[in-house]
Design an enzyme around this catalytic site. Structure first.
Site, short mmCIF file in Angstrom:
data_model
loop_
_atom_site.label_atom_id
_atom_site.label_comp_id
_atom_site.label_asym_id
_atom_site.label_seq_id
_atom_site.Cartn_x
_atom_site.Cartn_y
_atom_site.Cartn_z
N GLY A 180 1.19 10.63 11.10
CA GLY A 180 1.62 10.34 12.49
C GLY A 180 2.74 9.24 12.76
N LYS A 201 -3.23 3.24 -2.61
CA LYS A 201 -4.17 4.39 -3.01
C LYS A 201 -4.02 5.46 -2.46
CE LYS A 201 -7.29 0.25 -3.37
NZ LYS A 201 -8.30 -0.62 -2.70
N ASP A 232 0.79 -1.20 -0.04
CA ASP A 232 -0.05 -0.06 -0.01
C ASP A 232 0.72 1.29 0.03
OD1 ASP A 232 -2.59 -1.21 0.06
OD2 ASP A 232 -2.78 -1.20 2.06
#
Length: 404
Positions: free
Chosen positions: A353, A214, A192
């Site tokens: 984060g 994505k 990812d």
């Protein structure tokens, strides 16, 4: 010669119920062995395992008959003469025996062993026994494997499989040990855009890396094609790691990928990851629950805006953590006000984060959208709504106060 013994469902006799006997018994039970402990007295752990039916304890002195039919015997009494007699009995009936008090006096030794996925490593001393040294070496070797610094891919042909690995919120040192081991076994990694993508730099040059990342406005590979990729590579006998941000089952569509593998008859394993919904606020000093402030947390996806459960949580003062909600932040703040939430309720927006680019923006429900626009908040971001988001909460444990 070092030989691995498969002891599952095999009779193993441990003579002695002290510290050594307890450790050996515990390890043998974990291996699935049929364990018999023979000792007049035994530790509380052995007694507890016996009461649960995990092993048999004969509460008396050992006899020659006790070791008949055993595959392995561990002599672990505090009496050297008794240990020597047990060793002799085993030698006469050709049963492997480990004398815990005299490693050099028996042909078998127990290695300092650790398991790493489907690989076990063991270290034994040659000559005089030195168990602490063996343990130190074992642990050092184990760390090298667990940190993914050894290529442990299978060489012989075997059935392909898929492992869904949650890589955590972004920092590469927040992936789990099991996740690192999976990457070290991978022939193919389907990755990812989010999560600990820097882990890919540690892979061997011939590992196939397929980027299916994505972003909010760019979906290069549809989900059904990702599913097909996983199945296709596994059907070719390859080990496939589906590397996902956060946890595979928290808005990661991991359930769909597991279903696709199961439907195709492909072996699939899920390796959980640290979800950004909890970890990112925590790293920013925001506990999603706090005694006296919030006892409930609701995690929601921002793609479709606030649903009824989220609205109810906002009305009740629970903590709401919204992922992928930068584009719908205004809808969340409006829903909170419509539900009767205090406009002064704190909001924290945490971008990127756990990474060096992390930025925390503080606001309230009444002005969060405006401040986000003014400061140029961009995804990926985690939005925390509730009293726990108050700046300095951990230090003061005070309730929400108006924004200055």
């Amino acid at each position: 010669m070092i030989v691995s013994l498969g002891l599952a469902r095999r009779r193993v006799v441990v003579v002695g119920g002290g510290g050594v006997g307890t450790r050996r018994s515990r390890a043998l039970v974990a291996e699935g062995a049929d364990v018999l402990v023979v000792a007049p007295f035994a530790s509380a752990d052995i007694a507890a395992m016996a009461s649960r039916g995990e092993l048999e304890w004969r509460q008396r002195a050992v006899s020659r008959a006790d070791i008949e039919g055993a595959w392995l015997v561990v002599a672990a009494t505090d009496n050297p003469t008794a240990n020597a007699s047990i060793t002799l009995w085993c030698e006469e009936q050709r049963t492997w025996c480990v004398n815990a008090a005299d490693a050099e006096g028996t042909p078998a030794r127990v290695a300092a062993q650790s398991t790493h996925g489907d690989v076990a490593i063991g270290v034994v001393s040659l000559g005089a026994a030195d168990p602490r040294r063996a343990v130190r070496i074992r642990d050092a070797l184990g760390r090298v494997i667990d940190e993914g610094d050894i290529d442990v891919r299978h060489v012989r042909a075997r059935e392909g499989r898929v492992m869904l690995v949650g890589s955590g919120p972004g920092a590469e040192d927040l992936v789990t040990v099991r996740g690192m081991r999976a990457l070290a076994e991978a022939d193919v990694v389907v990755a990812d855009r989010l999560g600990a993508t820097m882990l890919l730099d540690r892979l061997s040059h011939d590992v196939e890396i397929i980027d299916v990342g994505k972003s909010p406005d760019h979906h290069p590979v549809p989900q059904h094609e990702i599913n097909d990729l996983l199945v296709d590579r596994a059907k070719k006998g390859l080990t496939v790691v589906r590397l996902k941000g956060g946890d595979p089952f928290v808005f990661g569509r991991g359930g769909e990928e597991v279903h696709a593998c199961v439907s195709a008859g492909v072996s699939v394993e899920v390796i959980p990851g640290i979800t950004s919904a909890i970890a990112v606020p925590g790293l920013a000093g925001i506990p999603v629950t706090q005694r006296g402030v919030a006892a409930t947390v609701v995690i929601t996806s921002g793609h479709l805006g606030p649903d009824e459960a989220t609205r109810a949580a906002l009305a009740e003062g629970a903590t709401v953590v919204a992922l992928m909600a930068v584009g719908t932040m205004g809808d969340f703040m409006a829903a909170a006000l419509d539900a009767g939430a205090d406009p002064r309720t704190p909001v924290a927006i945490i971008e990127c984060g756990s990474t060096p680019r992390e930025r925390v923006t503080r606001a309230t429900i009444s002005d969060a959208s405006l401040i986000a626009d003014e400061t140029g908040v961009k995804p990926p971001a985690v939005i925390v709504i509730g009293g726990v988001a108050l700046d300095g909460l951990l230090a003061s444990k005070v309730a929400a106060t108006p924004r200055p």
